[in-house]
Scaffold this motif. Structure first.
Motif, PDB file in Angstrom:
ATOM      1  N   ASN A   9      23.161  41.568  35.001  1.00 54.97           N
ATOM      2  CA  ASN A   9      22.901  42.814  34.658  1.00 54.97           C
ATOM      3  C   ASN A   9      23.639  43.753  33.857  1.00 54.97           C
ATOM      4  O   ASN A   9      24.857  43.626  33.826  1.00 54.97           O
ATOM      5  CB  ASN A   9      22.578  43.806  36.148  1.00 54.97           C
ATOM      6  CG  ASN A   9      21.517  43.387  36.968  1.00 54.97           C
ATOM      7  OD1 ASN A   9      20.563  43.379  36.811  1.00 54.97           O
ATOM      8  ND2 ASN A   9      22.132  43.074  38.416  1.00 54.97           N
ATOM      9  N   LEU A  10      22.877  44.508  32.781  1.00 49.99           N
ATOM     10  CA  LEU A  10      23.602  45.268  31.999  1.00 49.99           C
ATOM     11  C   LEU A  10      23.008  46.840  32.181  1.00 49.99           C
ATOM     12  O   LEU A  10      21.953  46.889  32.013  1.00 49.99           O
ATOM     13  CB  LEU A  10      23.423  44.742  30.467  1.00 49.99           C
ATOM     14  CG  LEU A  10      23.588  43.345  30.000  1.00 49.99           C
ATOM     15  CD1 LEU A  10      23.361  43.163  28.465  1.00 49.99           C
ATOM     16  CD2 LEU A  10      25.110  43.139  30.198  1.00 49.99           C
TER      17      LEU A  10
ATOM     18  N   ALA B   4      28.069  48.219  31.136  1.00 51.45           N
ATOM     19  CA  ALA B   4      28.955  47.626  32.146  1.00 51.45           C
ATOM     20  C   ALA B   4      27.996  46.065  32.491  1.00 51.45           C
ATOM     21  O   ALA B   4      26.849  46.374  32.909  1.00 51.45           O
ATOM     22  CB  ALA B   4      29.046  48.132  33.255  1.00 51.45           C
ATOM     23  N   ALA B   5      28.613  45.024  32.594  1.00 52.80           N
ATOM     24  CA  ALA B   5      27.892  43.714  32.766  1.00 52.80           C
ATOM     25  C   ALA B   5      28.304  43.345  33.940  1.00 52.80           C
ATOM     26  O   ALA B   5      29.357  43.688  34.570  1.00 52.80           O
ATOM     27  CB  ALA B   5      28.114  42.724  31.570  1.00 52.80           C
ATOM     28  N   SER B   6      27.342  42.763  34.835  1.00 54.70           N
ATOM     29  CA  SER B   6      27.495  42.136  36.154  1.00 54.70           C
ATOM     30  C   SER B   6      26.684  41.164  36.238  1.00 54.70           C
ATOM     31  O   SER B   6      25.933  40.938  35.854  1.00 54.70           O
ATOM     32  CB  SER B   6      27.326  43.430  37.267  1.00 54.70           C
ATOM     33  OG  SER B   6      26.026  43.678  37.297  1.00 54.70           O
ATOM     34  N   GLY B   7      27.286  40.344  37.068  1.00 54.59           N
ATOM     35  CA  GLY B   7      26.542  39.202  37.723  1.00 54.59           C
ATOM     36  C   GLY B   7      27.685  38.027  37.950  1.00 54.59           C
ATOM     37  O   GLY B   7      28.702  37.553  37.270  1.00 54.59           O
ATOM     38  N   ARG B   8      27.322  37.108  39.062  1.00 52.04           N
ATOM     39  CA  ARG B   8      28.463  36.197  39.547  1.00 52.04           C
ATOM     40  C   ARG B   8      28.713  35.273  38.355  1.00 52.04           C
ATOM     41  O   ARG B   8      29.906  34.971  38.270  1.00 52.04           O
ATOM     42  CB  ARG B   8      27.842  35.391  40.536  1.00 52.04           C
ATOM     43  CG  ARG B   8      28.925  34.695  41.434  1.00 52.04           C
ATOM     44  CD  ARG B   8      28.441  34.020  42.699  1.00 52.04           C
ATOM     45  NE  ARG B   8      27.244  33.345  42.462  1.00 52.04           N
ATOM     46  CZ  ARG B   8      26.554  32.633  43.184  1.00 52.04           C
ATOM     47  NH1 ARG B   8      26.945  32.576  44.508  1.00 52.04           N
ATOM     48  NH2 ARG B   8      25.673  31.810  42.964  1.00 52.04           N
ATOM     49  N   THR B   9      27.904  34.772  37.510  1.00 48.69           N
ATOM     50  CA  THR B   9      28.139  33.760  36.449  1.00 48.69           C
ATOM     51  C   THR B   9      28.388  34.325  34.915  1.00 48.69           C
ATOM     52  O   THR B   9      27.987  33.586  34.201  1.00 48.69           O
ATOM     53  CB  THR B   9      27.278  32.483  36.669  1.00 48.69           C
ATOM     54  OG1 THR B   9      26.012  33.161  36.427  1.00 48.69           O
ATOM     55  CG2 THR B   9      27.469  31.971  37.903  1.00 48.69           C
ATOM     56  N   PHE B  10      28.428  35.678  35.047  1.00 53.37           N
ATOM     57  CA  PHE B  10      28.210  36.154  33.589  1.00 53.37           C
ATOM     58  C   PHE B  10      29.195  35.963  32.693  1.00 53.37           C
ATOM     59  O   PHE B  10      30.442  36.032  33.166  1.00 53.37           O
ATOM     60  CB  PHE B  10      28.061  37.960  33.785  1.00 53.37           C
ATOM     61  CG  PHE B  10      28.175  38.524  32.353  1.00 53.37           C
ATOM     62  CD1 PHE B  10      29.159  39.053  31.875  1.00 53.37           C
ATOM     63  CD2 PHE B  10      26.836  38.455  31.805  1.00 53.37           C
ATOM     64  CE1 PHE B  10      29.038  39.683  30.489  1.00 53.37           C
ATOM     65  CE2 PHE B  10      26.976  39.311  30.631  1.00 53.37           C
ATOM     66  CZ  PHE B  10      27.926  39.605  29.804  1.00 53.37           C
ATOM     67  N   SER B  11      28.897  35.447  31.660  1.00 48.22           N
ATOM     68  CA  SER B  11      29.950  35.203  30.542  1.00 48.22           C
ATOM     69  C   SER B  11      28.975  35.463  29.463  1.00 48.22           C
ATOM     70  O   SER B  11      28.046  35.078  29.230  1.00 48.22           O
ATOM     71  CB  SER B  11      30.663  33.835  30.582  1.00 48.22           C
ATOM     72  OG  SER B  11      29.621  32.874  30.260  1.00 48.22           O
ATOM     73  N   SER B  12      29.587  35.784  28.128  1.00 46.02           N
ATOM     74  CA  SER B  12      28.901  36.024  26.994  1.00 46.02           C
ATOM     75  C   SER B  12      29.756  35.531  25.835  1.00 46.02           C
ATOM     76  O   SER B  12      31.037  35.650  26.055  1.00 46.02           O
ATOM     77  CB  SER B  12      28.303  37.529  27.017  1.00 46.02           C
ATOM     78  OG  SER B  12      29.414  38.199  26.621  1.00 46.02           O
ATOM     79  N   TYR B  13      29.263  35.206  24.755  1.00 43.51           N
ATOM     80  CA  TYR B  13      30.006  34.856  23.372  1.00 43.51           C
ATOM     81  C   TYR B  13      29.996  35.956  22.572  1.00 43.51           C
ATOM     82  O   TYR B  13      31.060  36.468  21.958  1.00 43.51           O
ATOM     83  CB  TYR B  13      29.187  33.970  22.690  1.00 43.51           C
ATOM     84  CG  TYR B  13      29.455  33.750  21.180  1.00 43.51           C
ATOM     85  CD1 TYR B  13      28.606  34.439  19.912  1.00 43.51           C
ATOM     86  CD2 TYR B  13      30.517  33.059  20.708  1.00 43.51           C
ATOM     87  CE1 TYR B  13      29.083  34.270  18.899  1.00 43.51           C
ATOM     88  CE2 TYR B  13      31.180  33.118  19.424  1.00 43.51           C
ATOM     89  CZ  TYR B  13      30.207  33.705  18.595  1.00 43.51           C
ATOM     90  OH  TYR B  13      30.638  33.674  17.403  1.00 43.51           O
TER      91      TYR B  13
END
Length: 127
Positions: A3-4, A23-32
């Protein structure tokens, strides 16, 4: 599930400033990389700014360079867009977006490169 969530939009007079937050959320969130786009009524969505999370390289649309600043707090999974010297033509819905994996710098300027999107926040600049 990623979620953003954007915040910080509103009404401001020309010449004023606003700061948008995503704000970014999520158990496995990662981003380049993360970016901001905007869409004005009757117009296509356009690139505003992007930041590569590792290293912090930033990129801007010509229309906002020198007026807007993008930054990120990787520990908090947050990206900010500090907007200054606002103009009526900056009026739009602003969207936060995230790129999951490596892509070329050129691609960061295009919405198709982004995997996740927020719902948007309205920015209105009055003359």
């Amino acid at each position: 599930q990623v979620n953003l969530v954007e915040s910080g939009g509103g009404l401001v007079q020309a010449g004023g400033s606003l700061r948008l937050s995503c704000a970014a959320s999520g158990r496995t969130f990662s981003s380049y990389a993360m970016g901001w786009f905007r869409q004005a009524p009757g117009k296509e969505r356009e690139f505003v700014a992007a930041i590569i999370r590792s290293g912090g390289s930033t990129f801007y649309a010509d229309s906002v360079r020198g007026r807007f600043t993008i930054s990120s707090d990787n520990a908090k999974n947050t990206v900010l867009l500090q907007m200054g010297s606002l103009k009526p033509e900056d009026t739009a819905v602003y969207y936060c977006a995230a790129v999951r994996a490596f892509t070329s710098i050129r691609n960061l300027g295009f919405s198709y490169a982004y995997d996740y999107w927020g719902q948007g926040t309205q920015v209105t600049v009055s003359s």
